[in-house]
Write an enzyme that holds these catalytic residues in place. Structure first.
Site, PDB file in Angstrom:
ATOM      1  N   ARG A   1       0.826  -1.129   0.196  1.00 52.66           N
ATOM      2  CA  ARG A   1      -0.197   0.062  -0.135  1.00 52.66           C
ATOM      3  C   ARG A   1       0.929   1.369  -0.175  1.00 52.66           C
ATOM      4  O   ARG A   1       0.390   2.523   0.053  1.00 52.66           O
ATOM      5  CB  ARG A   1      -0.914  -0.037   1.159  1.00 52.66           C
ATOM      6  CG  ARG A   1      -2.019  -1.138   1.068  1.00 52.66           C
ATOM      7  CD  ARG A   1      -3.249  -0.811   1.867  1.00 52.66           C
ATOM      8  NE  ARG A   1      -3.118  -0.551   3.259  1.00 52.66           N
ATOM      9  CZ  ARG A   1      -4.176  -0.369   4.154  1.00 52.66           C
ATOM     10  NH1 ARG A   1      -5.247  -0.598   3.566  1.00 52.66           N
ATOM     11  NH2 ARG A   1      -3.774   0.024   5.297  1.00 52.66           N
ATOM     12  N   ASP A   2       2.167   1.312  -0.015  1.00 54.98           N
ATOM     13  CA  ASP A   2       2.943   2.618  -0.383  1.00 54.98           C
ATOM     14  C   ASP A   2       4.172   2.252  -0.922  1.00 54.98           C
ATOM     15  O   ASP A   2       5.227   2.653  -0.594  1.00 54.98           O
ATOM     16  CB  ASP A   2       3.194   3.041   1.338  1.00 54.98           C
ATOM     17  CG  ASP A   2       3.681   4.379   1.177  1.00 54.98           C
ATOM     18  OD1 ASP A   2       3.446   5.104   0.190  1.00 54.98           O
ATOM     19  OD2 ASP A   2       4.302   4.874   2.394  1.00 54.98           O
TER      20      ASP A   2
END
Length: 90
Positions: free
Chosen positions: A45-46
């Protein structure tokens, strides 16, 4: 895929700080690392250049799983809530 809790060593460079391209083998290594992470039931997610390290042999190391989503675990977010680095969100 290798998982480690140790900080980057002097021989590991963030993708965002590299002065030369990583080339096809480095990109393939990154794709394999992300594939293995996803197969383990984790969504990072990043993913961004600052969270990808390359060692002297251009082996990819994905770092900073602080906002990762693990399958079958409670989520950090609720519907409509955003986490991550805005410039790298899709």
């Amino acid at each position: 895929m290798t998982v480690t809790e140790s900080p980057p060593s002097e021989t590991e460079t963030p993708a965002s700080e590299r002065s030369e391209p990583i080339g096809p083998s480095g990109l393939a290594g990154l794709a394999e690392a992300l594939r293995d992470i996803h197969r383990a039931g984790v969504v990072h997610r990043d993913v961004k250049p600052g969270n990808i390290l390359f060692d002297a042999d251009t082996n990819a190391l994905v770092t900073d799983f602080g906002i990762a989503k693990v399958a079958d675990e409670p989520s950090l977010t609720k519907t409509g809530m955003l986490v991550g680095t805005p410039a790298y969100m899709s």
